[in-house]
Design a protein around this motif. Structure first.
Motif, PDB file in Angstrom:
ATOM      1  N   SER A  15      -2.830  10.452  -0.181  1.00 34.65           N
ATOM      2  CA  SER A  15      -1.660  10.666  -1.052  1.00 34.65           C
ATOM      3  C   SER A  15      -1.928   9.978  -2.386  1.00 34.65           C
ATOM      4  O   SER A  15      -2.626   8.957  -2.430  1.00 34.65           O
ATOM      5  CB  SER A  15      -0.382  10.101  -0.421  1.00 34.65           C
ATOM      6  OG  SER A  15      -0.428   8.690  -0.347  1.00 34.65           O
ATOM      7  N   ILE A  16      -1.404  10.567  -3.438  1.00 30.24           N
ATOM      8  CA  ILE A  16      -1.593  10.021  -4.785  1.00 30.24           C
ATOM      9  C   ILE A  16      -0.231   9.616  -5.336  1.00 30.24           C
ATOM     10  O   ILE A  16       0.699  10.418  -5.382  1.00 30.24           O
ATOM     11  CB  ILE A  16      -2.260  11.051  -5.715  1.00 30.24           C
ATOM     12  CG1 ILE A  16      -3.624  11.460  -5.160  1.00 30.24           C
ATOM     13  CG2 ILE A  16      -2.409  10.487  -7.123  1.00 30.24           C
ATOM     14  CD1 ILE A  16      -4.302  12.569  -5.945  1.00 30.24           C
ATOM     15  N   VAL A  17      -0.120   8.357  -5.717  1.00 30.06           N
ATOM     16  CA  VAL A  17       1.140   7.822  -6.255  1.00 30.06           C
ATOM     17  C   VAL A  17       0.916   7.424  -7.714  1.00 30.06           C
ATOM     18  O   VAL A  17      -0.021   6.673  -8.012  1.00 30.06           O
ATOM     19  CB  VAL A  17       1.620   6.600  -5.447  1.00 30.06           C
ATOM     20  CG1 VAL A  17       2.920   6.057  -6.035  1.00 30.06           C
ATOM     21  CG2 VAL A  17       1.816   6.967  -3.989  1.00 30.06           C
ATOM     22  N   VAL A  18       1.759   7.946  -8.584  1.00 26.26           N
ATOM     23  CA  VAL A  18       1.685   7.610 -10.013  1.00 26.26           C
ATOM     24  C   VAL A  18       2.961   6.847 -10.379  1.00 26.26           C
ATOM     25  O   VAL A  18       4.029   7.449 -10.531  1.00 26.26           O
ATOM     26  CB  VAL A  18       1.545   8.877 -10.883  1.00 26.26           C
ATOM     27  CG1 VAL A  18       1.401   8.498 -12.356  1.00 26.26           C
ATOM     28  CG2 VAL A  18       0.354   9.710 -10.432  1.00 26.26           C
ATOM     29  N   PRO A  19       2.881   5.506 -10.482  1.00 24.18           N
ATOM     30  CA  PRO A  19       4.081   4.712 -10.783  1.00 24.18           C
ATOM     31  C   PRO A  19       4.817   5.157 -12.040  1.00 24.18           C
ATOM     32  O   PRO A  19       6.045   5.079 -12.096  1.00 24.18           O
ATOM     33  CB  PRO A  19       3.517   3.288 -10.942  1.00 24.18           C
ATOM     34  CG  PRO A  19       2.290   3.286 -10.083  1.00 24.18           C
ATOM     35  CD  PRO A  19       1.713   4.666 -10.241  1.00 24.18           C
ATOM     36  N   LYS A  20       4.072   5.640 -13.040  1.00 23.27           N
ATOM     37  CA  LYS A  20       4.726   6.095 -14.278  1.00 23.27           C
ATOM     38  C   LYS A  20       5.683   7.237 -13.986  1.00 23.27           C
ATOM     39  O   LYS A  20       6.807   7.271 -14.510  1.00 23.27           O
ATOM     40  CB  LYS A  20       3.659   6.536 -15.282  1.00 23.27           C
ATOM     41  CG  LYS A  20       4.227   7.022 -16.607  1.00 23.27           C
ATOM     42  CD  LYS A  20       3.113   7.519 -17.523  1.00 23.27           C
ATOM     43  CE  LYS A  20       3.688   8.130 -18.805  1.00 23.27           C
ATOM     44  NZ  LYS A  20       2.622   8.687 -19.668  1.00 23.27           N
ATOM     45  N   GLU A  21       5.275   8.174 -13.132  1.00 22.08           N
ATOM     46  CA  GLU A  21       6.145   9.294 -12.760  1.00 22.08           C
ATOM     47  C   GLU A  21       7.323   8.807 -11.930  1.00 22.08           C
ATOM     48  O   GLU A  21       8.450   9.278 -12.100  1.00 22.08           O
ATOM     49  CB  GLU A  21       5.341  10.333 -11.989  1.00 22.08           C
ATOM     50  CG  GLU A  21       4.269  11.036 -12.815  1.00 22.08           C
ATOM     51  CD  GLU A  21       3.484  12.045 -11.998  1.00 22.08           C
ATOM     52  OE1 GLU A  21       3.738  12.139 -10.772  1.00 22.08           O
ATOM     53  OE2 GLU A  21       2.619  12.731 -12.574  1.00 22.08           O
ATOM     54  N   LEU A  22       7.059   7.857 -11.023  1.00 22.73           N
ATOM     55  CA  LEU A  22       8.142   7.297 -10.213  1.00 22.73           C
ATOM     56  C   LEU A  22       9.175   6.603 -11.101  1.00 22.73           C
ATOM     57  O   LEU A  22      10.380   6.690 -10.853  1.00 22.73           O
ATOM     58  CB  LEU A  22       7.585   6.292  -9.194  1.00 22.73           C
ATOM     59  CG  LEU A  22       6.698   6.854  -8.084  1.00 22.73           C
ATOM     60  CD1 LEU A  22       6.174   5.723  -7.212  1.00 22.73           C
ATOM     61  CD2 LEU A  22       7.484   7.854  -7.231  1.00 22.73           C
ATOM     62  N   LEU A  23       8.693   5.907 -12.130  1.00 20.49           N
ATOM     63  CA  LEU A  23       9.594   5.209 -13.044  1.00 20.49           C
ATOM     64  C   LEU A  23      10.471   6.199 -13.799  1.00 20.49           C
ATOM     65  O   LEU A  23      11.684   5.983 -13.960  1.00 20.49           O
ATOM     66  CB  LEU A  23       8.774   4.365 -14.027  1.00 20.49           C
ATOM     67  CG  LEU A  23       9.548   3.405 -14.931  1.00 20.49           C
ATOM     68  CD1 LEU A  23      10.305   2.383 -14.095  1.00 20.49           C
ATOM     69  CD2 LEU A  23       8.600   2.699 -15.888  1.00 20.49           C
ATOM     70  N   ARG A  24       9.871   7.299 -14.229  1.00 20.19           N
ATOM     71  CA  ARG A  24      10.635   8.327 -14.930  1.00 20.19           C
ATOM     72  C   ARG A  24      11.693   8.939 -14.006  1.00 20.19           C
ATOM     73  O   ARG A  24      12.836   9.152 -14.404  1.00 20.19           O
ATOM     74  CB  ARG A  24       9.687   9.403 -15.450  1.00 20.19           C
ATOM     75  CG  ARG A  24      10.334  10.396 -16.411  1.00 20.19           C
ATOM     76  CD  ARG A  24       9.359  11.467 -16.853  1.00 20.19           C
ATOM     77  NE  ARG A  24       8.219  10.906 -17.534  1.00 20.19           N
ATOM     78  CZ  ARG A  24       6.966  11.035 -17.133  1.00 20.19           C
ATOM     79  NH1 ARG A  24       6.705  11.688 -16.008  1.00 20.19           N
ATOM     80  NH2 ARG A  24       5.968  10.508 -17.806  1.00 20.19           N
ATOM     81  N   GLN A  25      11.297   9.201 -12.770  1.00 17.38           N
ATOM     82  CA  GLN A  25      12.245   9.749 -11.792  1.00 17.38           C
ATOM     83  C   GLN A  25      13.365   8.757 -11.509  1.00 17.38           C
ATOM     84  O   GLN A  25      14.527   9.140 -11.363  1.00 17.38           O
ATOM     85  CB  GLN A  25      11.508  10.096 -10.498  1.00 17.38           C
ATOM     86  CG  GLN A  25      10.534  11.252 -10.629  1.00 17.38           C
ATOM     87  CD  GLN A  25       9.686  11.432  -9.386  1.00 17.38           C
ATOM     88  OE1 GLN A  25       9.948  10.822  -8.359  1.00 17.38           O
ATOM     89  NE2 GLN A  25       8.657  12.260  -9.474  1.00 17.38           N
ATOM     90  N   ALA A  26      13.008   7.467 -11.421  1.00 18.15           N
ATOM     91  CA  ALA A  26      14.020   6.438 -11.153  1.00 18.15           C
ATOM     92  C   ALA A  26      15.048   6.363 -12.279  1.00 18.15           C
ATOM     93  O   ALA A  26      16.247   6.170 -12.034  1.00 18.15           O
ATOM     94  CB  ALA A  26      13.345   5.079 -10.969  1.00 18.15           C
ATOM     95  N   GLU A  27      14.594   6.527 -13.517  1.00 19.75           N
ATOM     96  CA  GLU A  27      15.520   6.491 -14.653  1.00 19.75           C
ATOM     97  C   GLU A  27      16.465   7.688 -14.630  1.00 19.75           C
ATOM     98  O   GLU A  27      17.655   7.564 -14.936  1.00 19.75           O
ATOM     99  CB  GLU A  27      14.719   6.455 -15.957  1.00 19.75           C
ATOM    100  CG  GLU A  27      13.993   5.137 -16.181  1.00 19.75           C
ATOM    101  CD  GLU A  27      13.066   5.175 -17.373  1.00 19.75           C
ATOM    102  OE1 GLU A  27      12.823   6.292 -17.895  1.00 19.75           O
ATOM    103  OE2 GLU A  27      12.573   4.105 -17.784  1.00 19.75           O
ATOM    104  N   VAL A  28      15.941   8.866 -14.255  1.00 21.23           N
ATOM    105  CA  VAL A  28      16.792  10.061 -14.148  1.00 21.23           C
ATOM    106  C   VAL A  28      17.807   9.892 -13.027  1.00 21.23           C
ATOM    107  O   VAL A  28      19.004  10.183 -13.195  1.00 21.23           O
ATOM    108  CB  VAL A  28      15.923  11.317 -13.903  1.00 21.23           C
ATOM    109  CG1 VAL A  28      16.805  12.523 -13.611  1.00 21.23           C
ATOM    110  CG2 VAL A  28      15.041  11.598 -15.113  1.00 21.23           C
TER     111      VAL A  28
END
Length: 441
Positions: free
Chosen positions: A278-291
């Motif tokens: 699995s590939i996890v990109v914290p930057k994308e997770l952070l963007r999703q968390a803000e939304v």
């Protein structure tokens, strides 16, 4: 103009004080609504802050690749081996072909029992390189962390997590002492400082308790424990072969994160027959968390706004009753020359005073949110310790964050509710026939 407004407001307060209990009960609905808006948003902001902090700790410039165990294939064999996950070839391939890499850190992880004299501890054994400490924000309480020389020489050395050191060496300094892992002995060279564990982030990353980890050089891990892990039970044996549990790639610039993740994904798809990673990109997770945070706040405001609407209905009910009780007063004022606008202004002023006072009290109650959460936590710790200990760390360590916008919005809505729900009673009072109003008993 200002003097007239002040006189109207003063008259509104005087009229409301004639029925203190009724006015207080009407204000209570507004107070609860405003408090609910501020408290719910503060709690939501606190939870969101913790989640975003954990994601930021993973590193906005990082791409995390993890081995994922595929579903176990059943069969008649009494011994089953599952080979899956990241390979050393993947690590070398990333290092040699992926551009813009600043650092690349492999890690191997397995559950193990650690022993020192009579002390026994179950925790996670981590095989890693020196860069692992920086990526995971580990700092040392004493001693030193692993070095490249220790890894190249495959030395039997280890660094203990803070709680692991405390449990294995409760009465002595662990530096220079040895612990037993399987049949091998490892010399303790360092102890990390206490570090808060990370909660799991959706289905992307599982939680980690760093304080119970034991760290050894990655090369030592492979030489002493190999890639094959065996487990036994119910007359059969099962095992798994994993070369690398996780690879963390740090890119030079945050703008290159998505591009790097796409290259890594392409390489893995090419060389892996099944999706055992699995590939996890914290930057994308952070963007999703803000939304999600924004959506969550809107939802909470809507839910709490229902309380304000219910309070507004109560205000309308009270004001309609007030209009009926003061019918003769309205008739006298109209007979003395008061215009319809004056009557509307008078009753609207009383409504706004009612809701505005409730709103101000609600703001004061809302400001007490952090203190209230702390008090509830202390009560639960004292009276319900088992329930408190069963709660996840995210709840235990929750610190509400009062959003200034929620205070302003809640108070504005409370006043708007007063005007909205006060218009009909005020209009009804203003359109009374003066003669019929004077004859009212």
């Amino acid at each position: 103009m200002l003097a007239r407004l002040l006189r109207t407001m003063k008259l509104g307060f005087k009229s409301l004080f004639l029925h203190k209990l009724r006015s207080a009960l009407a204000m209570l609905g507004i107070l609860i609504g405003v408090t609910a808006v501020i408290w719910l948003v503060a709690l939501g902001e606190g939870v969101s802050y913790q989640a975003q902090k954990q994601i930021q700790e993973l590193g906005a410039r990082n791409v995390i690749i993890k081995s994922v165990k595929p579903p176990t294939v059943g069969g008649g064999d009494r011994t089953i081996f599952i080979i899956y996950g990241l390979k050393l070839d993947d690590f070398r391939r990333f290092k040699e072909t992926v551009p813009n890499i600043e650092a690349i850190v492999p890690m191997r992880e397995v559950s193990r029992e650690f022993r020192h004299e009579g002390q026994v501890l179950n925790g996670q054994l981590i095989g890693c390189t020196p860069e692992y400490a920086d990526i995971n924000h580990l700092s040392l309480d004493r001693g030193e962390f692993l070095t490249d020389v220790m890894g190249n020489d495959r030395q039997n050395v280890c660094v203990l997590g803070w709680e692991a050191a405390d449990k294995l060496f409760p009465l002595q300094d662990p530096i220079g002492q040895t612990i037993q892992i399987d049949l091998d002995f490892y010399t303790v060279i360092g102890v990390t400082r206490e570090r808060a564990g990370s909660a799991s982030i959706g289905g992307s990353l599982s939680g980690r308790e760093y304080n119970l980890d034991v760290y050894i050089p990655f090369q030592t891990f492979r030489a002493r424990l190999s890639d094959q892990i065996m487990t036994s039970g119910a007359g059969s044996q099962s095992g798994e072969v994993v070369e690398i549990s996780q690879i963390t790639v740090t890119v030079k610039d945050i703008s290159q994160v998505e591009e790097t993740a796409d290259i890594i994904r392409t390489l893995l798809e090419k060389y892996h027959k099944s999706v055992d990673y699995s590939i996890v990109v914290p930057k994308e997770l952070l963007r999703q968390a803000e939304v999600l945070r924004a959506m969550f706040n809107v939802l909470l405001v809507l839910i709490a706004g229902i309380s304000l609407v219910v309070g507004g209905i109560g205000i309308m009910n009270i004001m309609l009753a007030t209009v009926t009780e003061r019918t003769r007063e309205i008739g006298v004022r109209r007979a003395l020359g008061a215009r319809r606008k004056d009557i509307i202004t008078q009753f609207l002023a009383e409504t706004v005073v009612l809701t505005g006072t409730g709103g101000l009290l609600g703001v004061l109650m809302g400001a007490a949110c952090p203190l209230g959460v702390l008090l509830v936590g202390q009560i639960m710790k004292t009276m319900l310790p088992e329930l408190w200990s069963a709660l996840p760390g995210t709840i235990q360590n929750l610190e509400p964050i009062i959003a200034p916008w929620s205070v302003g919005a809640a108070f504005f809505i409370s006043v708007a509710v007063g005007v909205l729900f006060g218009l009909y009673p005020a209009s009804r009072a203003a359109h009374m026939d003066p003669i019929e109003a004077l004859r009212h008993e």
